[in-house]
Write an enzyme that holds these catalytic residues in place. Structure first.
Site, PDB file in Angstrom:
ATOM      1  N   GLU A  17       0.491   5.887 -15.113  1.00  0.00           N
ATOM      2  CA  GLU A  17      -0.730   5.076 -15.081  1.00  0.00           C
ATOM      3  C   GLU A  17      -1.541   5.312 -16.348  1.00  0.00           C
ATOM      4  O   GLU A  17      -1.693   6.460 -16.778  1.00  0.00           O
ATOM      5  CB  GLU A  17      -1.559   5.450 -13.847  1.00  0.00           C
ATOM      6  CG  GLU A  17      -2.839   4.630 -13.742  1.00  0.00           C
ATOM      7  CD  GLU A  17      -3.511   4.785 -12.394  1.00  0.00           C
ATOM      8  OE1 GLU A  17      -2.840   4.554 -11.369  1.00  0.00           O
ATOM      9  OE2 GLU A  17      -4.697   5.141 -12.377  1.00  0.00           O
ATOM     10  N   THR A  48      -5.126   0.351 -15.278  1.00  0.00           N
ATOM     11  CA  THR A  48      -6.270   0.262 -14.365  1.00  0.00           C
ATOM     12  C   THR A  48      -7.210  -0.876 -14.763  1.00  0.00           C
ATOM     13  O   THR A  48      -7.130  -1.434 -15.863  1.00  0.00           O
ATOM     14  CB  THR A  48      -7.056   1.589 -14.312  1.00  0.00           C
ATOM     15  OG1 THR A  48      -7.583   1.850 -15.606  1.00  0.00           O
ATOM     16  CG2 THR A  48      -6.187   2.739 -13.862  1.00  0.00           C
ATOM     17  N   ALA A  51     -14.101  -0.594 -13.001  1.00  0.00           N
ATOM     18  CA  ALA A  51     -15.059  -0.950 -11.960  1.00  0.00           C
ATOM     19  C   ALA A  51     -16.131  -1.823 -12.608  1.00  0.00           C
ATOM     20  O   ALA A  51     -16.605  -1.520 -13.686  1.00  0.00           O
ATOM     21  CB  ALA A  51     -15.679   0.316 -11.384  1.00  0.00           C
ATOM     22  N   HIS A  77      -3.644  -3.572 -12.441  1.00  0.00           N
ATOM     23  CA  HIS A  77      -4.548  -3.376 -11.311  1.00  0.00           C
ATOM     24  C   HIS A  77      -5.557  -4.529 -11.313  1.00  0.00           C
ATOM     25  O   HIS A  77      -5.915  -5.054 -12.373  1.00  0.00           O
ATOM     26  CB  HIS A  77      -5.327  -2.062 -11.454  1.00  0.00           C
ATOM     27  CG  HIS A  77      -4.478  -0.822 -11.425  1.00  0.00           C
ATOM     28  ND1 HIS A  77      -4.966   0.405 -11.042  1.00  0.00           N
ATOM     29  CD2 HIS A  77      -3.170  -0.611 -11.730  1.00  0.00           C
ATOM     30  CE1 HIS A  77      -4.003   1.312 -11.108  1.00  0.00           C
ATOM     31  NE2 HIS A  77      -2.910   0.722 -11.541  1.00  0.00           N
ATOM     32  N   ARG A 107      -9.645  -2.985  -3.617  1.00  0.00           N
ATOM     33  CA  ARG A 107     -11.031  -3.398  -3.404  1.00  0.00           C
ATOM     34  C   ARG A 107     -11.905  -2.952  -4.571  1.00  0.00           C
ATOM     35  O   ARG A 107     -12.732  -3.695  -5.072  1.00  0.00           O
ATOM     36  CB  ARG A 107     -11.573  -2.776  -2.111  1.00  0.00           C
ATOM     37  CG  ARG A 107     -12.969  -3.271  -1.776  1.00  0.00           C
ATOM     38  CD  ARG A 107     -13.653  -2.390  -0.765  1.00  0.00           C
ATOM     39  NE  ARG A 107     -13.976  -1.073  -1.329  1.00  0.00           N
ATOM     40  CZ  ARG A 107     -14.599  -0.118  -0.669  1.00  0.00           C
ATOM     41  NH1 ARG A 107     -14.938  -0.306   0.593  1.00  0.00           N
ATOM     42  NH2 ARG A 107     -14.866   1.050  -1.245  1.00  0.00           N
ATOM     43  N   ASP A 109     -14.719  -0.083  -6.249  1.00  0.00           N
ATOM     44  CA  ASP A 109     -16.033   0.399  -5.807  1.00  0.00           C
ATOM     45  C   ASP A 109     -17.067  -0.218  -6.723  1.00  0.00           C
ATOM     46  O   ASP A 109     -16.818  -0.368  -7.926  1.00  0.00           O
ATOM     47  CB  ASP A 109     -16.119   1.926  -5.923  1.00  0.00           C
ATOM     48  CG  ASP A 109     -15.152   2.610  -4.972  1.00  0.00           C
ATOM     49  OD1 ASP A 109     -15.189   2.273  -3.781  1.00  0.00           O
ATOM     50  OD2 ASP A 109     -14.362   3.458  -5.438  1.00  0.00           O
ATOM     51  N   GLN A 176      -3.232   7.806  -3.412  1.00  0.00           N
ATOM     52  CA  GLN A 176      -4.270   8.580  -4.093  1.00  0.00           C
ATOM     53  C   GLN A 176      -3.653   9.935  -4.453  1.00  0.00           C
ATOM     54  O   GLN A 176      -2.688  10.373  -3.801  1.00  0.00           O
ATOM     55  CB  GLN A 176      -5.434   8.770  -3.108  1.00  0.00           C
ATOM     56  CG  GLN A 176      -6.574   9.620  -3.579  1.00  0.00           C
ATOM     57  CD  GLN A 176      -7.304   8.987  -4.735  1.00  0.00           C
ATOM     58  OE1 GLN A 176      -6.745   8.922  -5.834  1.00  0.00           O
ATOM     59  NE2 GLN A 176      -8.507   8.527  -4.509  1.00  0.00           N
ATOM     60  N   GLN A 212     -12.079  18.261 -15.064  1.00  0.00           N
ATOM     61  CA  GLN A 212     -11.411  17.174 -14.346  1.00  0.00           C
ATOM     62  C   GLN A 212     -11.186  17.562 -12.881  1.00  0.00           C
ATOM     63  O   GLN A 212     -11.527  16.810 -11.967  1.00  0.00           O
ATOM     64  CB  GLN A 212     -10.067  16.888 -15.058  1.00  0.00           C
ATOM     65  CG  GLN A 212      -9.037  16.132 -14.265  1.00  0.00           C
ATOM     66  CD  GLN A 212      -7.609  16.602 -14.581  1.00  0.00           C
ATOM     67  OE1 GLN A 212      -7.383  17.747 -14.986  1.00  0.00           O
ATOM     68  NE2 GLN A 212      -6.651  15.726 -14.417  1.00  0.00           N
TER      69      GLN A 212
HETATM   70  C1  LIG Z   1      -3.302   4.106  -6.714  1.00  0.00           C
HETATM   71  C2  LIG Z   1      -4.760   3.761  -6.888  1.00  0.00           C
HETATM   72  C3  LIG Z   1      -5.173   2.997  -7.974  1.00  0.00           C
HETATM   73  C4  LIG Z   1      -6.516   2.657  -8.144  1.00  0.00           C
HETATM   74  N1  LIG Z   1      -6.886   1.904  -9.243  1.00  0.00           N
HETATM   75  C5  LIG Z   1      -8.190   1.541  -9.387  1.00  0.00           C
HETATM   76  C6  LIG Z   1      -8.598   0.702 -10.498  1.00  0.00           C
HETATM   77  O1  LIG Z   1      -7.777   0.326 -11.339  1.00  0.00           O
HETATM   78  N2  LIG Z   1      -9.895   0.358 -10.585  1.00  0.00           N
HETATM   79  C7  LIG Z   1     -10.833   0.762  -9.655  1.00  0.00           C
HETATM   80  O2  LIG Z   1     -12.016   0.389  -9.795  1.00  0.00           O
HETATM   81  N3  LIG Z   1     -10.480   1.542  -8.602  1.00  0.00           N
HETATM   82  C8  LIG Z   1      -9.186   1.936  -8.445  1.00  0.00           C
HETATM   83  N4  LIG Z   1      -8.814   2.724  -7.374  1.00  0.00           N
HETATM   84  C9  LIG Z   1      -9.861   3.202  -6.445  1.00  0.00           C
HETATM   85  C10 LIG Z   1     -10.093   2.231  -5.269  1.00  0.00           C
HETATM   86  O3  LIG Z   1     -10.572   0.996  -5.750  1.00  0.00           O
HETATM   87  C11 LIG Z   1     -11.099   2.877  -4.322  1.00  0.00           C
HETATM   88  O4  LIG Z   1     -10.523   3.988  -3.693  1.00  0.00           O
HETATM   89  C12 LIG Z   1     -11.768   1.960  -3.303  1.00  0.00           C
HETATM   90  O5  LIG Z   1     -12.818   2.698  -2.672  1.00  0.00           O
HETATM   91  C13 LIG Z   1     -10.866   1.468  -2.182  1.00  0.00           C
HETATM   92  O6  LIG Z   1      -9.970   0.545  -2.610  1.00  0.00           O
HETATM   93  P1  LIG Z   1      -8.803   0.027  -1.617  1.00  0.00           P
HETATM   94  O7  LIG Z   1      -8.085  -1.030  -2.337  1.00  0.00           O
HETATM   95  O8  LIG Z   1      -8.044   1.139  -1.054  1.00  0.00           O
HETATM   96  O9  LIG Z   1      -9.736  -0.651  -0.452  1.00  0.00           O
HETATM   97  P2  LIG Z   1      -9.463  -1.135   1.015  1.00  0.00           P
HETATM   98  O10 LIG Z   1      -8.039  -1.137   1.375  1.00  0.00           O
HETATM   99  O11 LIG Z   1     -10.217  -2.428   1.180  1.00  0.00           O
HETATM  100  O12 LIG Z   1     -10.181   0.004   1.880  1.00  0.00           O
HETATM  101  C14 LIG Z   1     -11.523   0.407   1.593  1.00  0.00           C
HETATM  102  C15 LIG Z   1     -12.147   0.996   2.852  1.00  0.00           C
HETATM  103  O13 LIG Z   1     -12.338  -0.042   3.823  1.00  0.00           O
HETATM  104  C16 LIG Z   1     -11.672   0.265   5.041  1.00  0.00           C
HETATM  105  N5  LIG Z   1     -11.103  -0.996   5.557  1.00  0.00           N
HETATM  106  C17 LIG Z   1     -10.051  -1.673   5.064  1.00  0.00           C
HETATM  107  N6  LIG Z   1      -9.833  -2.788   5.793  1.00  0.00           N
HETATM  108  C18 LIG Z   1     -10.784  -2.817   6.767  1.00  0.00           C
HETATM  109  C19 LIG Z   1     -11.089  -3.734   7.823  1.00  0.00           C
HETATM  110  N7  LIG Z   1     -10.373  -4.833   8.049  1.00  0.00           N
HETATM  111  N8  LIG Z   1     -12.159  -3.451   8.631  1.00  0.00           N
HETATM  112  C20 LIG Z   1     -12.910  -2.316   8.419  1.00  0.00           C
HETATM  113  N9  LIG Z   1     -12.657  -1.426   7.421  1.00  0.00           N
HETATM  114  C21 LIG Z   1     -11.604  -1.677   6.604  1.00  0.00           C
HETATM  115  C22 LIG Z   1     -10.604   1.285   4.665  1.00  0.00           C
HETATM  116  O14 LIG Z   1     -10.256   2.134   5.788  1.00  0.00           O
HETATM  117  C23 LIG Z   1     -11.292   2.064   3.553  1.00  0.00           C
HETATM  118  O15 LIG Z   1     -12.152   3.032   4.081  1.00  0.00           O
HETATM  119  C24 LIG Z   1      -7.484   3.093  -7.185  1.00  0.00           C
HETATM  120  C25 LIG Z   1      -7.069   3.876  -6.094  1.00  0.00           C
HETATM  121  C26 LIG Z   1      -5.728   4.223  -5.936  1.00  0.00           C
HETATM  122  C27 LIG Z   1      -5.308   5.072  -4.771  1.00  0.00           C
END
Ligand SMILES: Cc1cc2nc3c(=O)[nH]c(=O)nc-3n(C[C@H](O)[C@H](O)[C@H](O)COP(=O)(O)OP(=O)(O)OC[C@H]3O[C@@H](n4cnc5c(N)ncnc54)[C@H](O)[C@@H]3O)c2cc1C
Length: 286
Positions: A17, A48, A51, A77, A107, A109, A176, A212
């Protein structure tokens, strides 16, 4: 080649990554790192998405460099928390026009101090996965959390939400970061038991400096095995030995995962070719 096609010809993938620059002036130095990393010939490299979405053009530029100039499978991403539905569609058009055919749907943040959102947004990554699948053309990956997403009410609930993402069409998952392989193995048993059958790539972040790892622990509370806590306290004031111990631990962690049939190892390289090199030198391939 698409990531799903790679999976038909290889049992265990290795991927890196990278993050894109935030400004034009930083582009050249990041391009150099990306070129050096691609020269190790990973199965794919992911880029990536900042945000806030303001640097999305650089995500596309780096992914395009990988795909069209460096002959490396690129995974772009894409986050939906700060990108409107209309802008998501425009981004899909752009990625397709650059021949980038793998997207990690997230999603994201909202950054602190982000001004009030105006417009129409997806709430969860599962909706973004559906949208991209309806669009067609792309392989779609999604994120998963072996220790549970910090906002969820526990791992069981988070896995129910993960099941929605895979039911919406996610082709593969990337975890993660984690440092305790037992946490990963237990997570795999749980998700397989809940009918999530897509390939899961283990996210490995080699520990290379104390700031880190302190930040990671304060943000996510990631569980650390005793071996890691021991070398962190021993080498807290000795950056060189800390980095060496961190990389040795990453090699050990990856070896054990590969012996236990992990489908892929995704290394959070932080744009550091020397990190990838050290790991691959000691442990060439899964
Ligand atoms: C491999 C990896 C790569 C990443 N790359 C980036 C990046 O490039 N840029 C960046 O900004 N961030 C990145 N992130 C961070 C990520 O965007 C955050 O962790 C964010 O908070 C959650 O994203 P998600 O896609 O898992 O969200 P989701 O899958 O939407 O989940 C977010 C939260 O909502 C809850 N949820 C999901 N669906 C529902 C539903 N139907 N009803 C109620 N609750 C629900 C989940 O349990 C979780 O707590 C990355 C994370 C990982 C693990």
């Amino acid at each position: 080649m698409r990531i799903t096609e790679k999976l038909t010809v290889k049992k265990q993938l290795i991927s890196f990554e990278v993050f894109p620059p935030k400004t034009d002036s930083a582009f050249d130095s990041i391009e150099r790192s990306v070129r050096e990393l691609a020269a190790f010939n990973p199965d794919f490299m992911s880029v990536t998405y900042g945000a806030g979405g303001g640097t999305s053009k650089y995500t596309v530029k780096i992914a395009s460099l990988l795909k069209n100039k460096l002959d490396t499978t690129a995974l772009a991403h894409l986050t939906c928390a700060s990108t409107t539905k209309a802008d998501i569609t425009r981004m899909l058009d752009t990625l397709k026009s650059e021949n980038i055919d793998n997207i990690l749907a997230l999603r994201g943040d909202l950054p602190e101090n982000f001004s009030e959102r105006q417009g129409d947004y997806y709430t969860y990554a599962s909706e973004l996965v559906s949208e991209i699948k309806n669009y067609g053309y792309f392989d779609v990956g999604a994120a998963c959390y072996p220790e549970g997403h910090p906002e969820s009410n526990g791992l069981d609930e988070d896995i129910s939400h993960l099941k929605i993402k895979t039911d919406c069409g996610a082709d593969f998952l990337i975890t993660q970061l984690f440092y305790d392989n037992e946490v990963f193995f237990s997570f795999m048993d749980k998700i397989r038991g809940r009918g999530i059958s897509v390939p899961v790539f283990a996210g490995i972040m080699p520990i290379t400096n104390i700031k880190q790892i302190d930040r990671i622990i304060s943000l996510s509370g990631t569980k650390l095995p005793a071996e890691v806590t021991a070398f962190l306290s021993k080498y807290r004031d000795n950056p060189e030995d800390l980095k060496k111990a961190g990389l040795d631990f990453a090699v050990k962690q990856i070896s054990e995962l590969c012996e236990n049939s992990v489908e892929g190892v995704h290394i959070y390289t932080m744009n550091k070719p020397e990190v990838a090199e050290t790991i691959l030198r000691q442990f060439p391939r899964c």
